[in-house]
Design a protein around this motif. Structure first.
Motif, PDB file in Angstrom:
ATOM      1  N   SER A   3       0.728  24.571 -31.228  1.00 41.36           N
ATOM      2  CA  SER A   3       2.170  24.411 -31.461  1.00 41.36           C
ATOM      3  C   SER A   3       2.542  22.978 -31.803  1.00 41.36           C
ATOM      4  O   SER A   3       3.586  22.728 -32.396  1.00 41.36           O
ATOM      5  CB  SER A   3       2.959  24.873 -30.227  1.00 41.36           C
ATOM      6  OG  SER A   3       2.782  23.961 -29.146  1.00 41.36           O
ATOM      7  N   ILE A   4       1.694  22.009 -31.421  1.00 40.25           N
ATOM      8  CA  ILE A   4       1.976  20.606 -31.760  1.00 40.25           C
ATOM      9  C   ILE A   4       1.001  20.079 -32.806  1.00 40.25           C
ATOM     10  O   ILE A   4       0.913  18.869 -33.042  1.00 40.25           O
ATOM     11  CB  ILE A   4       1.933  19.708 -30.506  1.00 40.25           C
ATOM     12  CG1 ILE A   4       0.570  19.800 -29.803  1.00 40.25           C
ATOM     13  CG2 ILE A   4       3.048  20.068 -29.537  1.00 40.25           C
ATOM     14  CD1 ILE A   4       0.425  18.843 -28.639  1.00 40.25           C
ATOM     15  N   GLY A   5       0.227  20.994 -33.418  1.00 38.72           N
ATOM     16  CA  GLY A   5      -0.629  20.602 -34.531  1.00 38.72           C
ATOM     17  C   GLY A   5      -2.022  20.146 -34.161  1.00 38.72           C
ATOM     18  O   GLY A   5      -2.724  19.535 -34.975  1.00 38.72           O
ATOM     19  N   LEU A  57       9.135  20.127 -23.452  1.00 37.29           N
ATOM     20  CA  LEU A  57       9.954  19.020 -23.931  1.00 37.29           C
ATOM     21  C   LEU A  57      11.057  18.648 -22.944  1.00 37.29           C
ATOM     22  O   LEU A  57      11.769  19.499 -22.427  1.00 37.29           O
ATOM     23  CB  LEU A  57      10.569  19.372 -25.287  1.00 37.29           C
ATOM     24  CG  LEU A  57       9.560  19.499 -26.440  1.00 37.29           C
ATOM     25  CD1 LEU A  57      10.281  19.909 -27.706  1.00 37.29           C
ATOM     26  CD2 LEU A  57       8.823  18.194 -26.647  1.00 37.29           C
ATOM     27  N   VAL A  67       4.429  16.414 -23.063  1.00 36.91           N
ATOM     28  CA  VAL A  67       5.532  16.760 -23.955  1.00 36.91           C
ATOM     29  C   VAL A  67       5.529  18.239 -24.343  1.00 36.91           C
ATOM     30  O   VAL A  67       6.414  18.692 -25.055  1.00 36.91           O
ATOM     31  CB  VAL A  67       5.472  15.877 -25.220  1.00 36.91           C
ATOM     32  CG1 VAL A  67       4.438  16.401 -26.208  1.00 36.91           C
ATOM     33  CG2 VAL A  67       6.844  15.756 -25.877  1.00 36.91           C
ATOM     34  N   ILE A  68       4.519  18.999 -23.887  1.00 36.71           N
ATOM     35  CA  ILE A  68       4.493  20.441 -24.180  1.00 36.71           C
ATOM     36  C   ILE A  68       5.809  21.084 -23.734  1.00 36.71           C
ATOM     37  O   ILE A  68       6.429  21.860 -24.451  1.00 36.71           O
ATOM     38  CB  ILE A  68       3.297  21.121 -23.480  1.00 36.71           C
ATOM     39  CG1 ILE A  68       1.976  20.713 -24.149  1.00 36.71           C
ATOM     40  CG2 ILE A  68       3.464  22.624 -23.480  1.00 36.71           C
ATOM     41  CD1 ILE A  68       1.785  21.239 -25.551  1.00 36.71           C
ATOM     42  N   ASN A  87      10.359  14.976 -33.202  1.00 36.21           N
ATOM     43  CA  ASN A  87      10.865  16.290 -32.791  1.00 36.21           C
ATOM     44  C   ASN A  87      11.800  16.175 -31.597  1.00 36.21           C
ATOM     45  O   ASN A  87      12.839  16.835 -31.536  1.00 36.21           O
ATOM     46  CB  ASN A  87       9.706  17.225 -32.455  1.00 36.21           C
ATOM     47  CG  ASN A  87       8.934  17.668 -33.687  1.00 36.21           C
ATOM     48  OD1 ASN A  87       9.451  17.597 -34.803  1.00 36.21           O
ATOM     49  ND2 ASN A  87       7.707  18.115 -33.485  1.00 36.21           N
ATOM     50  N   ILE A 131       0.125  12.738 -34.816  1.00 35.81           N
ATOM     51  CA  ILE A 131       0.654  13.823 -33.981  1.00 35.81           C
ATOM     52  C   ILE A 131       1.700  13.282 -33.015  1.00 35.81           C
ATOM     53  O   ILE A 131       2.763  13.880 -32.807  1.00 35.81           O
ATOM     54  CB  ILE A 131      -0.485  14.519 -33.207  1.00 35.81           C
ATOM     55  CG1 ILE A 131      -1.411  15.259 -34.187  1.00 35.81           C
ATOM     56  CG2 ILE A 131       0.069  15.487 -32.171  1.00 35.81           C
ATOM     57  CD1 ILE A 131      -2.649  15.842 -33.540  1.00 35.81           C
ATOM     58  N   LYS A 154       5.011  12.611 -34.779  1.00 36.48           N
ATOM     59  CA  LYS A 154       5.738  13.851 -35.066  1.00 36.48           C
ATOM     60  C   LYS A 154       6.419  14.378 -33.807  1.00 36.48           C
ATOM     61  O   LYS A 154       7.560  14.866 -33.856  1.00 36.48           O
ATOM     62  CB  LYS A 154       4.780  14.900 -35.625  1.00 36.48           C
ATOM     63  CG  LYS A 154       4.288  14.594 -37.038  1.00 36.48           C
ATOM     64  CD  LYS A 154       3.296  15.640 -37.512  1.00 36.48           C
ATOM     65  CE  LYS A 154       2.766  15.295 -38.908  1.00 36.48           C
ATOM     66  NZ  LYS A 154       1.743  16.271 -39.373  1.00 36.48           N
ATOM     67  N   LEU A 155       5.719  14.285 -32.662  1.00 36.17           N
ATOM     68  CA  LEU A 155       6.315  14.738 -31.401  1.00 36.17           C
ATOM     69  C   LEU A 155       7.536  13.904 -31.039  1.00 36.17           C
ATOM     70  O   LEU A 155       8.557  14.426 -30.579  1.00 36.17           O
ATOM     71  CB  LEU A 155       5.272  14.657 -30.282  1.00 36.17           C
ATOM     72  CG  LEU A 155       4.114  15.656 -30.351  1.00 36.17           C
ATOM     73  CD1 LEU A 155       3.086  15.359 -29.268  1.00 36.17           C
ATOM     74  CD2 LEU A 155       4.623  17.077 -30.220  1.00 36.17           C
ATOM     75  N   TRP A 158      11.420  10.819 -23.036  1.00 31.30           N
ATOM     76  CA  TRP A 158       9.965  10.662 -23.051  1.00 31.30           C
ATOM     77  C   TRP A 158       9.638   9.182 -23.181  1.00 31.30           C
ATOM     78  O   TRP A 158      10.086   8.531 -24.118  1.00 31.30           O
ATOM     79  CB  TRP A 158       9.364  11.458 -24.218  1.00 31.30           C
ATOM     80  CG  TRP A 158       7.879  11.650 -24.120  1.00 31.30           C
ATOM     81  CD1 TRP A 158       7.142  11.763 -22.986  1.00 31.30           C
ATOM     82  CD2 TRP A 158       6.954  11.763 -25.205  1.00 31.30           C
ATOM     83  NE1 TRP A 158       5.813  11.956 -23.292  1.00 31.30           N
ATOM     84  CE2 TRP A 158       5.675  11.959 -24.643  1.00 31.30           C
ATOM     85  CE3 TRP A 158       7.087  11.736 -26.592  1.00 31.30           C
ATOM     86  CZ2 TRP A 158       4.532  12.106 -25.428  1.00 31.30           C
ATOM     87  CZ3 TRP A 158       5.959  11.889 -27.366  1.00 31.30           C
ATOM     88  CH2 TRP A 158       4.687  12.073 -26.792  1.00 31.30           C
ATOM     89  N   TRP A 197      -0.040  14.650 -24.803  1.00 30.95           N
ATOM     90  CA  TRP A 197       0.493  15.907 -25.318  1.00 30.95           C
ATOM     91  C   TRP A 197       0.911  16.830 -24.184  1.00 30.95           C
ATOM     92  O   TRP A 197       1.870  17.575 -24.293  1.00 30.95           O
ATOM     93  CB  TRP A 197      -0.543  16.574 -26.224  1.00 30.95           C
ATOM     94  CG  TRP A 197      -0.910  15.733 -27.399  1.00 30.95           C
ATOM     95  CD1 TRP A 197      -0.107  14.822 -28.029  1.00 30.95           C
ATOM     96  CD2 TRP A 197      -2.162  15.692 -28.087  1.00 30.95           C
ATOM     97  NE1 TRP A 197      -0.786  14.218 -29.061  1.00 30.95           N
ATOM     98  CE2 TRP A 197      -2.053  14.732 -29.124  1.00 30.95           C
ATOM     99  CE3 TRP A 197      -3.365  16.361 -27.937  1.00 30.95           C
ATOM    100  CZ2 TRP A 197      -3.100  14.443 -29.996  1.00 30.95           C
ATOM    101  CZ3 TRP A 197      -4.408  16.072 -28.809  1.00 30.95           C
ATOM    102  CH2 TRP A 197      -4.264  15.128 -29.829  1.00 30.95           C
TER     103      TRP A 197
END
Length: 243
Positions: A4-6, A36, A33-34, A63, A56, A59-60, A40, A30
């Motif tokens: 889901s986060i690439g 959200l 932040v799974i 998002n 990655i 991008k997070l 953060w 990661w």
């Protein structure tokens, strides 16, 4: 969750200990932040990530911002700050120096606010040159060990030598080999031009220190700490019972 986060290159069924330091570091980020959150905090994280890991992470961060959250991104990498951040707060020696909006970002201006003076093409202190000596303090001759192939490096007395590169390029193997943690398959490591580095114990006895990249795994003898604490607690309980 990873997909889901690439993230596709890491096997979710793998044992953590089989992953590289970079992969473990990335997973810890990661994981946070799974699910959200609204805020953060990313503190000097990108220095331990590969280029793909950084992409990655960026991008997070974007998002979270786009979904109405906020990211507090702490970094000394001016290039990525100018690329990623919407606003910038600069601290120097714990004191607030400036707050800049995106349209005020200028590399030279940021550098000046960070260090308190203008940056020029001359970065180095003149007085340090007085300590430099031609004599070698530590050197490798045709060193071959794991990822290292025919490496010749000379560290002169009074000199600070930096070795850099991408993850798994061999720079950490070089540090371990020069300290005596890795035994050369070929070649040798010499101290003061004559004394051969025999082992890590020998290096410590002769004033050489090594700071591991992965200090929580390679520099801390946690099992001994646990044993010492266990003995201490038993002794404390025994003394209490005796009294």
């Amino acid at each position: 969750m990873l997909e889901s986060i690439g993230v596709t290159e890491i096997d979710p069924g793998a044992v953590i200990d089989t992953l590289t330091f970079e992969e473990r570091k990335a997973l810890s980020n990661w994981q946070s932040v799974i699910y959200l959150s609204k805020l953060w905090i990313v503190d000097e994280t990108t220095t331990a990530l590969t280029v793909n890991g950084r992409d990655i992470l960026y991008k997070l961060m974007q998002n979270i911002r786009d979904q109405g959250g906020a990211v507090l991104f702490i970094s000394h990498d001016i290039e990525e700050i100018m690329k990623i951040c919407d606003s910038l707060t600069i601290l120097r020696d714990g004191v607030l120096t400036a707050e800049l909006s995106k349209d005020e970002f200028e590399e030279e201006k940021i550098k000046q606010l960070m260090i308190g003076r203008e940056m020029s093409a001359h970065y180095y202190r003149e007085d340090e040159k007085e300590n430099y000596q031609e004599e070698a303090a530590l050197e490798t001759k045709n060193l071959c060990c794991q990822s290292l192939k025919d490496i010749n490096v000379v560290l002169h007395k009074g000199e600070i030598l930096g070795v850099g590169g991408l993850s798994d390029c061999g720079m950490h193997d070089l540090g371990k080999a020069m300290f005596g943690l890795l035994k050369p398959d070929q070649g040798q490591v010499l101290m003061n031009g004559a004394n051969k580095v025999k082992s890590a114990r020998w290096s410590v006895e002769h004033g050489i220190a090594y700071l591991s990249k992965n200090r929580d795994r390679e520099a801390l003898m946690t099992i001994y700490c646990i044993k010492i604490i266990s003995v201490f607690l038993r002794l404390k309980i025994w003394l209490k019972e005796e009294s």
